[in-house]
Motif scaffolding. Structure first.
Motif: not given
Length: 186
Positions: A99-116, A156-167
């Motif tokens: 049930n991924l939204p359109a445009g997300y079938s071959r997608t990874a999310l990355v948390a960019l923690h940012g520059s110090w 942002p530091a970590g990313i997980a996807q729940g069983p219902d698809g929530a990120i």
């Protein structure tokens, strides 16, 4: 068993669901200026060498450690994607499910923690990496607003996807976890 070598500070690890290949984010070293070296996304395969500490990015020799290591540098595997320097890619999660939204079938999310350590702060967001049919990876913003006119608001530091698809996205600066779901249109 040593699976692969030459990785520096690989934090986010996940398997691409369409080909069962392991990918890892990598934080490059500091002290080479605002724009070097790029941070990386590497496709991790058995017995590969990914360059650290002799080369970074697409084979650029490290000015402090690269001299005298031509053989190692020649066999270094080039990253499949480069992030801007000092974005500090941490969490990595390939999106899964029917049930991924359109445009997300071959997608990874990355948390960019940012520059110090940039003269102008940069990063501080979550990006989507989209795998194109030709294998090219296109980066686009997914969740922003962690860096404002007043400065850093979140990291942002970590990313997980729940069983219902929530990120779920952790923010270790604000000390919160965000839950992201598709808009319902109402």
């Amino acid at each position: 068993e040593i699976y692969a070598t030459g990785l520096r500070n690989s934090v986010g690890l996940d398997w691409a669901p369409w080909d069962d290949v392991l990918y890892a984010t990598e934080n490059g070293r500091d002290l080479l200026g605002d724009d070097l070296p790029p941070d990386e996304l590497n496709r991790i395969e058995s017995n590969n060498f990914y360059g650290w500490p002799f080369v970074y990015g697409a084979g650029a020799p490290d000015p402090d450690f690269g001299a005298g290591h031509a053989a190692e540098s020649a066999r270094a595997v080039t990253p499949v994607h480069e992030f801007r320097a000092h974005h500090a890619p941490l969490g990595l999660a390939f999106l899964r499910g029917p049930n991924l939204p359109a445009g997300y079938s071959r997608t990874a999310l990355v948390a960019l923690h940012g520059s110090w350590n940039r003269s102008q702060p940069d990063g501080y967001k979550v990006v989507a990496l989209d795998w194109q049919p030709d294998g090219k990876i296109v980066e686009r913003d997914f969740l922003t607003g962690f860096l404002g006119d007043a400065g850093v608001l979140g990291r942002p530091a970590g990313i997980a996807q729940g069983p219902d698809g929530a990120i779920f996205i952790t923010d270790d600066y604000a000390g919160v976890i965000y839950r992201v779901v598709p808009a319902t249109g109402s």
